[in-house]
Motif scaffolding. Structure first.
Motif, PDB file in Angstrom:
ATOM      1  N   PRO A 293       0.836  -1.202   0.000  1.00 17.88           N
ATOM      2  CA  PRO A 293       0.000   0.000   0.000  1.00 17.88           C
ATOM      3  C   PRO A 293       0.875   1.257   0.000  1.00 17.88           C
ATOM      4  CG  PRO A 293      -0.719  -1.562   1.681  1.00 17.88           C
ATOM      5  CD  PRO A 293       0.612  -2.036   1.201  1.00 17.88           C
ATOM      6  N   PHE A 294       0.368   2.328  -0.604  1.00 19.87           N
ATOM      7  CA  PHE A 294       1.127   3.583  -0.593  1.00 19.87           C
ATOM      8  C   PHE A 294       0.181   4.770  -0.744  1.00 19.87           C
ATOM      9  CE2 PHE A 294       0.840   2.474  -5.068  1.00 19.87           C
ATOM     10  CZ  PHE A 294       0.599   3.682  -5.712  1.00 19.87           C
ATOM     11  N   TYR A 295       0.707   5.942  -0.402  1.00 21.12           N
ATOM     12  CA  TYR A 295      -0.020   7.200  -0.557  1.00 21.12           C
ATOM     13  C   TYR A 295       0.695   8.046  -1.593  1.00 21.12           C
ATOM     14  CZ  TYR A 295      -1.781  11.898   0.409  1.00 21.12           C
ATOM     15  OH  TYR A 295      -2.318  13.160   0.286  1.00 21.12           O
ATOM     16  N   CYS A 296      -0.074   8.617  -2.509  1.00 26.01           N
ATOM     17  CA  CYS A 296       0.488   9.504  -3.527  1.00 26.01           C
ATOM     18  C   CYS A 296       0.050  10.934  -3.240  1.00 26.01           C
ATOM     19  CB  CYS A 296       0.016   9.084  -4.923  1.00 26.01           C
ATOM     20  SG  CYS A 296       0.524  10.243  -6.221  1.00 26.01           S
ATOM     21  N   PRO A 297       0.980  11.824  -2.870  1.00 30.84           N
ATOM     22  CA  PRO A 297       0.590  13.200  -2.531  1.00 30.84           C
ATOM     23  C   PRO A 297       0.169  14.035  -3.736  1.00 30.84           C
ATOM     24  CG  PRO A 297       2.975  12.952  -2.432  1.00 30.84           C
ATOM     25  CD  PRO A 297       2.418  11.578  -2.641  1.00 30.84           C
ATOM     26  N   LEU A 298       0.499  13.601  -4.941  1.00 37.82           N
ATOM     27  CA  LEU A 298       0.126  14.396  -6.112  1.00 37.82           C
ATOM     28  C   LEU A 298      -1.347  14.262  -6.468  1.00 37.82           C
ATOM     29  CD1 LEU A 298       3.192  14.189  -8.519  1.00 37.82           C
ATOM     30  CD2 LEU A 298       2.621  15.872  -6.779  1.00 37.82           C
ATOM     31  N   ASP A 299      -1.931  13.107  -6.198  1.00 38.90           N
ATOM     32  CA  ASP A 299      -3.373  12.975  -6.439  1.00 38.90           C
ATOM     33  C   ASP A 299      -4.164  12.795  -5.144  1.00 38.90           C
ATOM     34  OD1 ASP A 299      -2.957  10.304  -5.730  1.00 38.90           O
ATOM     35  OD2 ASP A 299      -3.101   9.551  -7.793  1.00 38.90           O
ATOM     36  N   LYS A 300      -3.440  12.822  -3.997  1.00 41.62           N
ATOM     37  CA  LYS A 300      -4.073  12.764  -2.663  1.00 41.62           C
ATOM     38  C   LYS A 300      -4.840  11.460  -2.446  1.00 41.62           C
ATOM     39  CE  LYS A 300      -2.820  17.101  -2.429  1.00 41.62           C
ATOM     40  NZ  LYS A 300      -1.556  17.476  -1.766  1.00 41.62           N
ATOM     41  N   LYS A 301      -4.323  10.355  -2.965  1.00 41.80           N
ATOM     42  CA  LYS A 301      -5.031   9.085  -2.870  1.00 41.80           C
ATOM     43  C   LYS A 301      -4.169   8.002  -2.234  1.00 41.80           C
ATOM     44  CE  LYS A 301      -7.840  10.067  -6.953  1.00 41.80           C
ATOM     45  NZ  LYS A 301      -8.184   9.667  -8.339  1.00 41.80           N
ATOM     46  N   VAL A 302      -4.842   7.078  -1.556  1.00 47.82           N
ATOM     47  CA  VAL A 302      -4.217   5.886  -1.003  1.00 47.82           C
ATOM     48  C   VAL A 302      -4.486   4.731  -1.951  1.00 47.82           C
ATOM     49  CG1 VAL A 302      -4.288   4.202   0.889  1.00 47.82           C
ATOM     50  CG2 VAL A 302      -4.412   6.659   1.392  1.00 47.82           C
ATOM     51  N   TYR A 303      -3.441   3.945  -2.243  1.00 42.91           N
ATOM     52  CA  TYR A 303      -3.564   2.816  -3.171  1.00 42.91           C
ATOM     53  C   TYR A 303      -3.344   1.511  -2.419  1.00 42.91           C
ATOM     54  CZ  TYR A 303      -3.552   6.163  -6.990  1.00 42.91           C
ATOM     55  OH  TYR A 303      -3.887   7.202  -7.839  1.00 42.91           O
ATOM     56  N   LEU A 304      -4.228   0.557  -2.674  1.00 36.34           N
ATOM     57  CA  LEU A 304      -4.168  -0.721  -1.975  1.00 36.34           C
ATOM     58  C   LEU A 304      -4.541  -1.853  -2.910  1.00 36.34           C
ATOM     59  CD1 LEU A 304      -4.025  -2.409   0.707  1.00 36.34           C
ATOM     60  CD2 LEU A 304      -6.468  -1.922   0.976  1.00 36.34           C
ATOM     61  N   ASP A 305      -3.612  -2.792  -3.097  1.00 34.28           N
ATOM     62  CA  ASP A 305      -3.941  -4.017  -3.813  1.00 34.28           C
ATOM     63  C   ASP A 305      -4.767  -4.895  -2.883  1.00 34.28           C
ATOM     64  OD1 ASP A 305      -3.427  -6.979  -4.532  1.00 34.28           O
ATOM     65  OD2 ASP A 305      -2.730  -5.919  -6.313  1.00 34.28           O
ATOM     66  N   THR A 306      -5.884  -5.387  -3.376  1.00 37.78           N
ATOM     67  CA  THR A 306      -6.816  -6.102  -2.500  1.00 37.78           C
ATOM     68  C   THR A 306      -6.279  -7.436  -2.011  1.00 37.78           C
ATOM     69  OG1 THR A 306      -7.921  -6.968  -4.487  1.00 37.78           O
ATOM     70  CG2 THR A 306      -8.864  -5.000  -3.464  1.00 37.78           C
ATOM     71  N   SER A 307      -5.168  -7.910  -2.578  1.00 41.24           N
ATOM     72  CA  SER A 307      -4.584  -9.177  -2.111  1.00 41.24           C
ATOM     73  C   SER A 307      -3.546  -8.970  -1.017  1.00 41.24           C
ATOM     74  CB  SER A 307      -3.933  -9.919  -3.283  1.00 41.24           C
ATOM     75  OG  SER A 307      -2.792  -9.204  -3.750  1.00 41.24           O
ATOM     76  N   PHE A 308      -3.290  -7.702  -0.646  1.00 39.30           N
ATOM     77  CA  PHE A 308      -2.187  -7.439   0.275  1.00 39.30           C
ATOM     78  C   PHE A 308      -2.401  -8.065   1.640  1.00 39.30           C
ATOM     79  CE2 PHE A 308       0.031  -4.754   3.428  1.00 39.30           C
ATOM     80  CZ  PHE A 308       1.326  -4.982   3.004  1.00 39.30           C
ATOM     81  N   PHE A 309      -3.621  -8.073   2.129  1.00 35.73           N
ATOM     82  CA  PHE A 309      -3.861  -8.641   3.452  1.00 35.73           C
ATOM     83  C   PHE A 309      -3.545 -10.138   3.466  1.00 35.73           C
ATOM     84  CE2 PHE A 309      -7.267  -5.163   3.789  1.00 35.73           C
ATOM     85  CZ  PHE A 309      -6.330  -4.248   4.234  1.00 35.73           C
ATOM     86  N   GLN A 310      -3.854 -10.822   2.377  1.00 39.59           N
ATOM     87  CA  GLN A 310      -3.503 -12.241   2.298  1.00 39.59           C
ATOM     88  C   GLN A 310      -1.991 -12.426   2.248  1.00 39.59           C
ATOM     89  OE1 GLN A 310      -6.016 -10.869   0.312  1.00 39.59           O
ATOM     90  NE2 GLN A 310      -7.538 -11.659   1.755  1.00 39.59           N
ATOM     91  N   GLU A 311      -1.310 -11.501   1.569  1.00 41.81           N
ATOM     92  CA  GLU A 311       0.150 -11.555   1.513  1.00 41.81           C
ATOM     93  C   GLU A 311       0.763 -11.316   2.890  1.00 41.81           C
ATOM     94  OE1 GLU A 311       2.386 -12.073  -1.386  1.00 41.81           O
ATOM     95  OE2 GLU A 311       0.477 -13.116  -1.653  1.00 41.81           O
ATOM     96  N   MET A 312       0.161 -10.425   3.665  1.00 40.05           N
ATOM     97  CA  MET A 312       0.658 -10.179   5.022  1.00 40.05           C
ATOM     98  C   MET A 312       0.589 -11.455   5.858  1.00 40.05           C
ATOM     99  SD  MET A 312      -0.877  -6.443   6.081  1.00 40.05           S
ATOM    100  CE  MET A 312      -0.130  -6.502   7.706  1.00 40.05           C
ATOM    101  N   ALA A 313      -0.497 -12.180   5.718  1.00 40.58           N
ATOM    102  CA  ALA A 313      -0.655 -13.421   6.488  1.00 40.58           C
ATOM    103  C   ALA A 313       0.329 -14.481   6.017  1.00 40.58           C
ATOM    104  CB  ALA A 313      -2.087 -13.931   6.359  1.00 40.58           C
ATOM    105  N   ARG A 314       0.504 -14.576   4.705  1.00 42.76           N
ATOM    106  CA  ARG A 314       1.355 -15.634   4.156  1.00 42.76           C
ATOM    107  C   ARG A 314       2.840 -15.354   4.365  1.00 42.76           C
ATOM    108  NH1 ARG A 314       3.872 -16.679  -0.686  1.00 42.76           N
ATOM    109  NH2 ARG A 314       3.135 -14.722  -1.598  1.00 42.76           N
ATOM    110  N   LYS A 315       3.267 -14.118   4.125  1.00 45.97           N
ATOM    111  CA  LYS A 315       4.689 -13.793   4.164  1.00 45.97           C
ATOM    112  C   LYS A 315       5.179 -13.373   5.551  1.00 45.97           C
ATOM    113  CE  LYS A 315       5.239 -12.306  -0.649  1.00 45.97           C
ATOM    114  NZ  LYS A 315       5.622 -11.173  -1.540  1.00 45.97           N
ATOM    115  N   PHE A 316       4.314 -12.674   6.307  1.00 44.95           N
ATOM    116  CA  PHE A 316       4.782 -12.073   7.550  1.00 44.95           C
ATOM    117  C   PHE A 316       4.075 -12.610   8.787  1.00 44.95           C
ATOM    118  CE2 PHE A 316       4.907  -8.560   4.270  1.00 44.95           C
ATOM    119  CZ  PHE A 316       6.242  -8.755   3.949  1.00 44.95           C
TER     120      PHE A 316
END
Length: 299
Positions: A139-162
């Motif tokens: 996930p990341f924040y882009c200050p130029l468009d003021k938006k937060v970006y999130l890949d919807t699979s990231f939470f599963q990756e957190m569980a699997r990798k970390f």
């Protein structure tokens, strides 16, 4: 030397309006889902005229992926499909909560009005105002468009990798990125990124990055404290989930896991102990003033 004059919200008394109408508190039944601020990548994304420099995209994990190659038409079509999974719905709910909380406490504590951010959900890769994005970047924040970006699979990756699991651990991830938006609203993020571009060495730039990331961890804690004061939703197990997440994604833990050794000068987000400490600091006090990572030599 990484000390910066960041008096926006720190170093001076907050100027709170004499008469301020508190935002309406929403119960679980009343709380808006804020669908107008949830986007699916693939819809028209307004790109800024200039792409971000590497320091301008601020994310949850240390390191950056390689720039994404142009996707084939079939992949692009897949990305345009609206998210229907539980992760997307959960992210929407947390975003609505952060908006409720920050809209109330930012004016109270700093005298500045909160302008809500937008959450962009994507799969695999997308374009942002700061350039290409991939799931591997986290996930990341882009200050130029003021938006937060999130890949919807990231939470599963957190569980699997970390080995990071639990709703509040995932809420911490989103709150951290919203914390970067709060920094942006206060004018802090732009000052730090300008200083990074003037840095004389990579290690100096990294040191500034660590402080801005630890501040975002602390702001996530401030949100959690004030959200719980409002809705009384947290139990000790929830707090433990977030603390475990902070510990698992410290730069030292990530480097040890991937390289087998640690290089502190290359840290961009802070050690596990530092991330836990600053999240806990915001959680205990619930005040933005506790998050002044630029006003201390001891992180």
């Amino acid at each position: 030397e990484v000390m910066l004059d960041l008096t926006l919200g720190f170093g001076q008394e907050a100027k709170v309006p004499a008469v301020a109408e508190a935002p309406r508190e929403h119960s679980d039944r009343e709380r808006p889902a804020v669908p107008q601020r949830i986007e699916q990548a693939g819809a028209a994304v307004q790109l800024a005229q200039a792409l971000c420099t590497p320091g301008q995209m601020v994310g949850f994990l240390g390191g950056r992926g390689q720039q994404e190659q142009p996707a084939d038409p079939q992949t692009q079509a897949k990305r345009r499909q609206a998210p229907t999974d539980e992760s997307g719905r959960f992210a929407s709910k947390i975003l609505g909560n952060t908006e409720d909380v920050w809209s109330q406490i930012l004016p109270q504590q700093t005298g500045k009005q909160y302008t809500p951010t937008t959450l962009v959900l994507y799969t695999g890769g997308t374009r942002s105002g700061c350039g290409s994005a991939q799931a591997a970047m986290g996930p990341f924040y882009c200050p130029l468009d003021k938006k937060v970006y999130l890949d919807t699979s990231f939470f599963q990756e957190m569980a699997r990798k970390f080995n990071v699991r639990g709703d509040f651990a995932y809420a911490y991830v989103i709150a951290h990125e919203v914390g970067h938006h709060v920094q942006d609203v206060l004018g802090i993020l732009g000052k730090v990124q300008a200083r990074q571009q003037q840095a004389s060495s990579k290690s100096e730039s990294n040191a500034l990055s660590v402080r801005i990331e630890l501040m975002a961890d602390c702001l996530a804690g401030v949100w959690a404290k004030n959200s719980n004061d409002k809705y009384a939703e947290l139990e000790q197990g929830d707090i433990d989930e977030a603390l475990n997440a902070a510990a698992q994604i410290g730069d030292d833990a990530l480097q040890q896991r991937s390289r087998g050794y640690v290089v502190p000068d290359s840290f961009t987000h802070g050690s596990s102990a530092q991330r836990v400490r600053w999240f806990r600091r915001g959680l205990e006090g619930g005040n933005i003033r506790a998050c002044d990572t630029f006003g201390t030599q001891q992180l």
